[in-house]
Scaffold this motif. Sequence first.
Motif, mmCIF file in Angstrom:
data_model
loop_
_atom_site.group_PDB
_atom_site.id
_atom_site.type_symbol
_atom_site.label_atom_id
_atom_site.label_comp_id
_atom_site.label_asym_id
_atom_site.label_seq_id
_atom_site.Cartn_x
_atom_site.Cartn_y
_atom_site.Cartn_z
ATOM 1 N N ILE A 15 47.605 38.518 -3.634
ATOM 2 C CA ILE A 15 47.651 39.869 -4.222
ATOM 3 C C ILE A 15 48.482 40.803 -3.344
ATOM 4 N N GLU A 16 48.321 40.712 -2.046
ATOM 5 C CA GLU A 16 49.091 41.563 -1.138
ATOM 6 C C GLU A 16 50.585 41.244 -1.229
ATOM 7 N N VAL A 17 50.936 39.966 -1.327
ATOM 8 C CA VAL A 17 52.331 39.563 -1.446
ATOM 9 C C VAL A 17 52.919 40.061 -2.765
ATOM 10 N N MET A 18 52.168 39.914 -3.854
ATOM 11 C CA MET A 18 52.636 40.372 -5.162
ATOM 12 C C MET A 18 52.830 41.890 -5.169
ATOM 13 N N LEU A 19 51.945 42.631 -4.543
ATOM 14 C CA LEU A 19 52.047 44.081 -4.465
ATOM 15 C C LEU A 19 53.300 44.483 -3.673
ATOM 16 N N ALA A 20 53.559 43.809 -2.581
ATOM 17 C CA ALA A 20 54.748 44.106 -1.773
ATOM 18 C C ALA A 20 56.027 43.823 -2.559
ATOM 19 N N ILE A 21 56.064 42.705 -3.271
ATOM 20 C CA ILE A 21 57.242 42.360 -4.074
ATOM 21 C C ILE A 21 57.446 43.390 -5.178
ATOM 22 N N THR A 22 56.371 43.831 -5.798
ATOM 23 C CA THR A 22 56.462 44.836 -6.866
ATOM 24 C C THR A 22 57.024 46.154 -6.324
ATOM 25 N N ILE A 23 56.560 46.581 -5.179
ATOM 26 C CA ILE A 23 57.047 47.828 -4.584
ATOM 27 C C ILE A 23 58.529 47.710 -4.245
ATOM 28 N N VAL A 24 58.923 46.592 -3.658
ATOM 29 C CA VAL A 24 60.339 46.386 -3.325
ATOM 30 C C VAL A 24 61.181 46.375 -4.602
ATOM 31 N N ALA A 25 60.706 45.727 -5.661
ATOM 32 C CA ALA A 25 61.447 45.672 -6.926
ATOM 33 C C ALA A 25 61.618 47.068 -7.519
ATOM 34 N N ILE A 26 60.572 47.886 -7.484
ATOM 35 C CA ILE A 26 60.656 49.253 -8.012
ATOM 36 C C ILE A 26 61.687 50.058 -7.223
#
Length: 184
Positions: A15-26
Amino acid sequence: MRHIIKPQQRGDTLIEVMLAITIVAIVVVSINGIMNRGLSLLQLSVERSQVRASMQGQIDALRYMRDVRVAGGPAADWQNIITNKLNTGSPQSISEQPNCGPKSGSVQTFYINESSTAIENYNSSNKPTSPPIASPGKWMWIEAYKVEGHSSVNAIDFAVRACWEPPTGGSMQHETTIVRLYYV
């Protein structure tokens, strides 16, 4: 025997990895959008500069024709404007028009051919090709208006107009420059 205490090793959760990837993508998508908007504004600025340079060329040609007449030289082109191309009233805004072209069919329009420096009738069906930016005779025209109210002064207001569709899309762009030339 001594026990060696190891610090507890803990990894990142999915979940932490997915959240970080989402923030970077945004962030990346936002920066991309800002850059695209900046490039569109830059392109529009370049187009506007090119159109203004062409419009200035038309104004310079008009001034030259007037100066030749004032100096007593051959003034056939200037006389053609005075005789055949003058409109009544005053230049009006074209920014509210949905299409490119003169406001009405009753307005006399012309342009000065860049290669022959001759006055030619404007035809609104001549559209710019590549690049799709206004140039003399292709969505760029001149309207001449006799200045009324001063019987002792001979003056003409020339409205050099252009409009074009930006290649990046968006609304029709308009540009107008009005210059008053006095003559004897």
